[in-house]
Design an enzyme around this catalytic site. Structure first.
Site, PDB file in Angstrom:
ATOM      1  N   LYS A 113      -5.691   3.142  17.019  1.00 10.50           N
ATOM      2  CA  LYS A 113      -6.116   4.466  16.529  1.00 10.50           C
ATOM      3  C   LYS A 113      -5.211   5.033  17.295  1.00 10.50           C
ATOM      4  O   LYS A 113      -5.604   5.536  17.659  1.00 10.50           O
ATOM      5  CB  LYS A 113      -7.428   4.572  15.933  1.00 10.50           C
ATOM      6  N   GLU A 214      -9.590   5.671   4.337  1.00  7.94           N
ATOM      7  CA  GLU A 214      -9.719   6.485   5.611  1.00  7.94           C
ATOM      8  C   GLU A 214     -10.433   7.408   5.383  1.00  7.94           C
ATOM      9  O   GLU A 214     -10.268   8.735   4.508  1.00  7.94           O
ATOM     10  CB  GLU A 214      -8.837   5.713   6.819  1.00  7.94           C
TER      11      GLU A 214
END
Ligand SMILES: O=C(O)c1ccccc1NCC(=O)[C@H](O)[C@H](O)COP(=O)(O)O
Length: 265
Positions: A113, A214
């Site tokens: 990420k 998310e």
């Protein structure tokens, strides 16, 4: 108009890349833990990408006793399907070394990420043991996004392609169809999260595409809502990181694990 946090982060990334050095080692084995397969056969009735994030621009440092490896083990033990590791240093207090360390500890798909704008970051992710990387539609035009997606594939990694609005989703789908799309509920200008983003965006995306919701997921009702609205998985950070027991929190959110074994593909 003031610069958004995304613009600030991207400016920092461009500066960091001017001094970039590729790790001087080879990867011992190719990526073997498929995010796509793990999310298609989740260990609960709904998929979970559990995040390792020490701090964030919206909330600062989450806890003083943060321990990435301990968190990773807790996630595996409680039925996560994949682990997302923040590797950005300045804004999230992460590092690529942390990803390597988590890689040594777990046999689950690992998502790098970060704010990827350059092919070298994808190669670095590959070398350091990631199985997948995040590509953010709002960070570039769709031509560059598609090029980076091709680079991800060339390294035999997978990509979670993140969109935040109908316009972004339409622009991406006009150029290519990603295998996994992340719908980010967080507005990166205001930091507000709104889980209803899925209602707007899901209908635009082909059914064959895996959908990850998310940000901002906090309760069992949230999970139920996302599942009912066509998501395959949630990517959860803060709620798990702040919990005294991430294991208990995952059970509160997801119930008992249905498939015992971690997905080893
Ligand atoms: O988390 C932030 O504040 C943030 C700010 C600016 C850009 C990205 C940001 N987060 C990255 C993420 O995608 C989240 O860490 C992830 O979706 C998990 O969110 P949460 O469950 O709300 O911690």
């Amino acid at each position: 108009m003031s610069e958004s946090i995304l613009d600030q982060i991207l400016r920092t990334k461009a500066n960091e890349l001017a001094e970039f050095q590729m790790p001087a080692f080879n990867r011992e084995q190719p990526a073997i833990y498929s995010l796509k397969k793990a999310l298609a056969r989740p260990r609960h009735r709904f998929g979970l990408i559990a995040e390792i994030k020490e701090a964030s621009p919206s909330k600062g440092v989450f806890r003083r006793d943060f321990n990435a490896e301990r968190l990773a083990h807790a996630y595996v033990a409680s039925g996560a399907d994949a682990i997302s590791v923040l590797t950005d240093r300045l804004y999230f207090h992460g590092s690529i070394e942390r990803l390597q360390s988590v890689r040594r500890e777990v046999r689950l798909p690992i998502l790098r990420k970060d704010f990827i704008i350059d092919e070298r970051q994808i190669e670095e992710a590959y070398l350091c043991g990631a199985d997948a990387v995040l590509l953010i539609a709002g960070a570039m035009d769709t031509k560059q996004l598609h090029q980076l997606y091709a680079t991800v594939k060339a390294f035999r990694l997978e990509a979670l392609v993140e969109v935040h609005s109908r316009q972004e989703a339409e622009a991406v789908l006009n150029r290519f169809t990603p295998e996994i799309v992340g719908i980010n509920n967080r507005d990166l200008k205001t930091f507000r999260t709104d889980l209803h983003a899925i209602e707007q965006i899901r209908p635009l995306i082909p059914q064959s595409v895996l959908i990850v919701s998310e940000s901002g997921v906090q309760t069992r009702a949230d999970i139920q809502f996302l599942q009912e609205n066509g998501a395959n998985a949630a990517l959860i950070g803060e709620t798990l990181i702040r919990a005294d027991s991430p294991e208990k929190k995952i059970e509160d959110l997801y119930g008992k694990v249905v498939t015992r074994d971690a997905t080893l593909n």
